[in-house]
Design an enzyme around this catalytic site. Structure first.
Site, PDB file in Angstrom:
ATOM      1  N   ARG A   1       3.682  13.796  -7.369  1.00 15.17           N
ATOM      2  CA  ARG A   1       3.581  13.031  -8.611  1.00 15.17           C
ATOM      3  C   ARG A   1       2.219  13.269  -9.260  1.00 15.17           C
ATOM      4  NH1 ARG A   1       5.860   7.048  -7.506  1.00 15.17           N
ATOM      5  NH2 ARG A   1       3.875   6.738  -6.414  1.00 15.17           N
TER       6      ARG A   1
ATOM      7  N   ASP B   1       6.897   4.622 -10.165  1.00 16.55           N
ATOM      8  CA  ASP B   1       7.734   4.272  -9.006  1.00 16.55           C
ATOM      9  C   ASP B   1       9.220   4.192  -9.359  1.00 16.55           C
ATOM     10  OD1 ASP B   1       5.514   4.306  -7.456  1.00 16.55           O
ATOM     11  OD2 ASP B   1       5.738   2.282  -6.659  1.00 16.55           O
TER      12      ASP B   1
ATOM     13  N   GLY C   1       0.849  -1.202   0.000  1.00 11.47           N
ATOM     14  CA  GLY C   1       0.000   0.000   0.000  1.00 11.47           C
ATOM     15  C   GLY C   1       0.876   1.240   0.000  1.00 11.47           C
TER      16      GLY C   1
ATOM     17  N   ASP D   1       3.616  -4.539  -7.687  1.00 12.55           N
ATOM     18  CA  ASP D   1       3.080  -3.313  -7.081  1.00 12.55           C
ATOM     19  C   ASP D   1       3.681  -2.069  -7.724  1.00 12.55           C
ATOM     20  OD1 ASP D   1       5.335  -4.551  -5.581  1.00 12.55           O
ATOM     21  OD2 ASP D   1       5.353  -2.644  -4.536  1.00 12.55           O
ATOM     22  N   ASN D   2       4.660  -2.238  -8.596  1.00  7.21           N
ATOM     23  CA  ASN D   2       5.254  -1.093  -9.290  1.00  7.21           C
ATOM     24  C   ASN D   2       4.896  -1.085 -10.770  1.00  7.21           C
ATOM     25  OD1 ASN D   2       6.466  -0.216  -6.937  1.00  7.21           O
ATOM     26  ND2 ASN D   2       8.402  -1.250  -7.341  1.00  7.21           N
TER      27      ASN D   2
ATOM     28  N   ASP E   1       9.537   4.490   7.595  1.00  9.06           N
ATOM     29  CA  ASP E   1       9.337   5.763   8.298  1.00  9.06           C
ATOM     30  C   ASP E   1       8.431   6.720   7.528  1.00  9.06           C
ATOM     31  OD1 ASP E   1      10.940   6.452   6.196  1.00  9.06           O
ATOM     32  OD2 ASP E   1      12.665   7.052   7.411  1.00  9.06           O
ATOM     33  N   GLY E   2       7.944   6.303   6.375  1.00 10.08           N
ATOM     34  CA  GLY E   2       7.037   7.164   5.622  1.00 10.08           C
ATOM     35  C   GLY E   2       7.732   8.269   4.837  1.00 10.08           C
TER      36      GLY E   2
ATOM     37  N   GLY F   1       2.777   3.387   1.534  1.00 10.25           N
ATOM     38  CA  GLY F   1       3.427   3.448   2.848  1.00 10.25           C
ATOM     39  C   GLY F   1       4.054   4.799   3.121  1.00 10.25           C
ATOM     40  N   ARG F   2       4.166   5.601   2.064  1.00  9.61           N
ATOM     41  CA  ARG F   2       4.750   6.936   2.248  1.00  9.61           C
ATOM     42  C   ARG F   2       4.209   7.891   1.189  1.00  9.61           C
ATOM     43  NH1 ARG F   2      10.894   6.363  -0.001  1.00  9.61           N
ATOM     44  NH2 ARG F   2      10.582   4.625  -1.412  1.00  9.61           N
TER      45      ARG F   2
HETATM   46  P1  AMP Z   1       8.934   0.309  -3.367  1.00  5.08           P
HETATM   47  O1  AMP Z   1       9.935  -0.786  -3.440  1.00  5.08           O
HETATM   48  O2  AMP Z   1       9.517   1.689  -3.203  1.00  5.08           O
HETATM   49  O3  AMP Z   1       7.943   0.244  -4.484  1.00  5.08           O
HETATM   50  O4  AMP Z   1       8.117   0.101  -2.011  1.00  5.08           O
HETATM   51  C1  AMP Z   1       7.468  -1.117  -1.674  1.00  5.08           C
HETATM   52  C2  AMP Z   1       6.494  -0.850  -0.558  1.00  5.08           C
HETATM   53  O5  AMP Z   1       7.182  -0.365   0.602  1.00  5.08           O
HETATM   54  C3  AMP Z   1       5.428   0.168  -0.875  1.00  5.08           C
HETATM   55  O6  AMP Z   1       4.251  -0.237  -0.247  1.00  5.08           O
HETATM   56  C4  AMP Z   1       5.974   1.435  -0.257  1.00  5.08           C
HETATM   57  O7  AMP Z   1       4.974   2.360   0.080  1.00  5.08           O
HETATM   58  C5  AMP Z   1       6.668   0.895   0.975  1.00  5.08           C
HETATM   59  N1  AMP Z   1       7.775   1.762   1.410  1.00  5.08           N
HETATM   60  C6  AMP Z   1       8.953   1.951   0.796  1.00  5.08           C
HETATM   61  N2  AMP Z   1       9.728   2.804   1.474  1.00  5.08           N
HETATM   62  C7  AMP Z   1       9.015   3.181   2.569  1.00  5.08           C
HETATM   63  C8  AMP Z   1       9.242   4.058   3.667  1.00  5.08           C
HETATM   64  N3  AMP Z   1      10.379   4.727   3.806  1.00  5.08           N
HETATM   65  N4  AMP Z   1       8.252   4.193   4.586  1.00  5.08           N
HETATM   66  C9  AMP Z   1       7.100   3.529   4.461  1.00  5.08           C
HETATM   67  N5  AMP Z   1       6.823   2.692   3.462  1.00  5.08           N
HETATM   68  C10 AMP Z   1       7.755   2.516   2.518  1.00  5.08           C
HETATM   69 MG    MG Z   2       6.429   1.064  -5.205  1.00  2.00          MG
END
Ligand code: AMP
Ligand code: MG
Length: 491
Positions: free
Chosen positions: A176, A268, A91, A258-259, A125-126, A93-94
């Site tokens: 974005r 992403d 989801g 998810d990307n 950490d969001g 997450g940030r």
């Molecule tokens: P990503 O690999 O960047 O596509 O991230 C995979 C998942 O991890 C997604 O659900 C992101 O929202 C979550 N995510 C990545 N980095 C962070 C972060 N620093 N804080 C919270 N969620 C994160």
């Molecule tokens: Mg992503």
């Protein structure tokens, strides 16, 4: 044109989905937030004037301090396969969706990335660090300049908040812009809940694939047919997208489900890369130790991801064979764009069956000699007339010379005037690309609140085909230190 971001016309079609699809919540405050760069091109697309970008209102919205008036701020839920393994619920997450701007150019969702914790943050950490935010901000414009479908970015906000990664860094937020941020993983998430799955499918078809509801006769299609057509459209768009990546030497780096955008956009941007020295098995993401997302695996990974998407639709009661049949559209769609792009890059009038061997040997030549991807293609237009100069850049000049002779023979079959061919090729082979070391220079300047490198790169990358006197170093091969730059999932 509108002078304040707070006066935009805003809808919330995603927020009209049932509450299970998202959590309404505000972004987390930043300390000493300031707009490091705002993107005039994207602002115009939204119907905003240049003046709107320097208003305090603008900073308020793009830093997450105030909501977009009329918008519902939310984080969306989705799931996904990460590196080939089912990861369950993920989801935003940030990220926070601010709302959907209705502009003369269409509907555009604005989403903050790096804007704080949400219920989907898991251990994170969001936040997003400055370096990855600069890279995401630049990437959308670099892809748009190359004509590759992509999300865009409106603004880059920097702040003083510390963010702990391998070292202490500072936080940044990118706004974005995309018609939608729905991913393959959004469908996978609802695969065990057919009612919500159908709601999501209807939402996406109604808003982004309405043509799938109308049969060729103009009559409404049966619901199952509409879903199959929708899947086929996603297959075709995704195949074309990856063909564009291949012919631009672009590696996404984290092609998890998810990307993957349901609209066939590049989304992403994390540890992505435009290749310098061509290696067919190049892996741009330092965290990808297995090389799952190497350049030469991207087409098959995209197909695998589409298979996951198709599987997630099974609970709707569709015929499994009919779903599977849609995946067969991948290869022809991929080859159509791949061949068209290569024809343009090689200056060929149209693709002939023998061209497969010519192109395979071109890739082999670049790979053996670790030749620069971008400059090798750019140099091809005048190579037949200047063979000596062209082969000079290769270690094994005989191999390069032999290939150029074949290429010269192939061009002769078309009988096209050189001048016309050269002009066309120079509109198809960029001179400037977002090389890692150029992004790195922009990051180092950004750390000092200096956006001048970002500005220069955007100027060059918006029209990467036109040679600009005085900017030779931006078109040059990567310096030796560039190979030490590592980009990873840490962002
Ligand atoms: P990503 O690999 O960047 O596509 O991230 C995979 C998942 O991890 C997604 O659900 C992101 O929202 C979550 N995510 C990545 N980095 C962070 C972060 N620093 N804080 C919270 N969620 C994160
Ligand atoms: Mg992503």
């Amino acid at each position: 044109m509108i002078d304040s971001i707070k006066q935009l016309q805003v809808r919330n079609s995603f927020a009209e989905l049932p509450p299970a699809f998202y959590t309404l919540l505000p972004p987390q405050k930043l300390s000493n937030a300031r707009v490091l760069h705002a993107n005039v091109d994207v602002a115009l697309m939204l119907g905003l004037t240049r003046a709107a970008l320097t208003e305090p209102d603008f900073l308020d919205v793009v830093s997450g301090a105030s909501p977009l008036p009329g918008g519902k701020t939310l984080a969306a839920v989705y799931s996904g396969h990460q590196f080939g393994i089912w990861a369950g619920q993920l989801g935003d997450g940030r990220a926070h969706l601010l709302g959907e701007v209705v502009s003369p150019s269409g509907h555009w969702e604005l989403q903050l990335k790096g804007s704080g914790r949400t219920p989907y943050s898991r251990m994170g950490d969001g936040r997003a660090v400055l370096r990855s935010s600069v890279r995401e901000y630049l990437a959308g414009e670099a892809m748009a300049g190359l004509g590759i479908p992509t999300t865009r970015a409106l603004a880059l906000v920097v702040a003083d908040d510390p963010v702990y990664r391998e070292t202490v860094e500072t936080a940044a937020v990118v706004t974005r812009v995309s018609p939608s941020f729905v991913r393959f993983g959004s469908f996978e998430h609802w695969s065990s809940s057919p009612e919500n799955l159908r709601t999501l499918v209807d939402y996406v078809i109604d808003n982004f694939y309405p043509e799938c509801r109308d049969a060729a006769s103009g009559e409404a299609a049966a619901p199952d047919d509409a879903i199959l057509r929708f899947l086929r459209s996603v297959v075709v768009k995704t195949a074309a997208l990856v063909a564009h990546w291949q012919t631009a030497g672009f590696c996404h780096g984290v092609m998890n489900t998810d990307n993957m955008s349901i609209l066939g956009l590049t989304i992403d941007y994390g540890p992505y890369g435009f290749m310098d020295a061509f290696q067919a098995n190049h892996v741009c993401n330092h965290s990808d130790t297995q090389g799952r997302y190497a350049w030469n695996t991207q087409p098959s990974v995209a197909h695998w991801n589409l298979y996951r998407l198709a599987s997630s639709l099974l609970p709707l009661g569709l015929d499994a064979e009919a779903l599977k049949a849609q995946l067969a559209h991948f290869e022809p769609a991929f080859l159509q764009t791949y061949h068209r792009n290569l024809c343009n890059k090689l200056g060929l009038l149209n693709w002939q069956p023998e061209d497969d061997a010519l192109v395979d040997d071109w890739w082999a030549l670049l790979h053996h000699q670790a030749a620069d991807f971008t400059l090798s293609f750019r140099g091809l237009s005048v190579a037949p007339q200047n063979v000596d100069a062209f082969v000079n850049d290769f270690q094994d000049q005989a191999e390069a010379r032999a290939w150029i002779e074949r290429y010269r023979g192939r061009l002769a079959l078309d009988g096209r005037p050189d001048a016309e061919r050269i002009v066309q090729m120079n509109r198809s082979n960029p001179l400037y690309v977002l090389r890692n070391h150029l992004a790195e220079a922009a990051i180092q300047a950004a750390k000092k609140d200096d956006a001048s490198e970002i500005e220069t790169l955007l100027m060059l990358l918006r029209d990467p085909y036109t040679e600009r006197p005085g900017y030779e170093r931006y078109a040059a091969k990567a310096p030796d230190w560039a190979c030490q730059l590592e980009v990873s999932c840490s962002s």
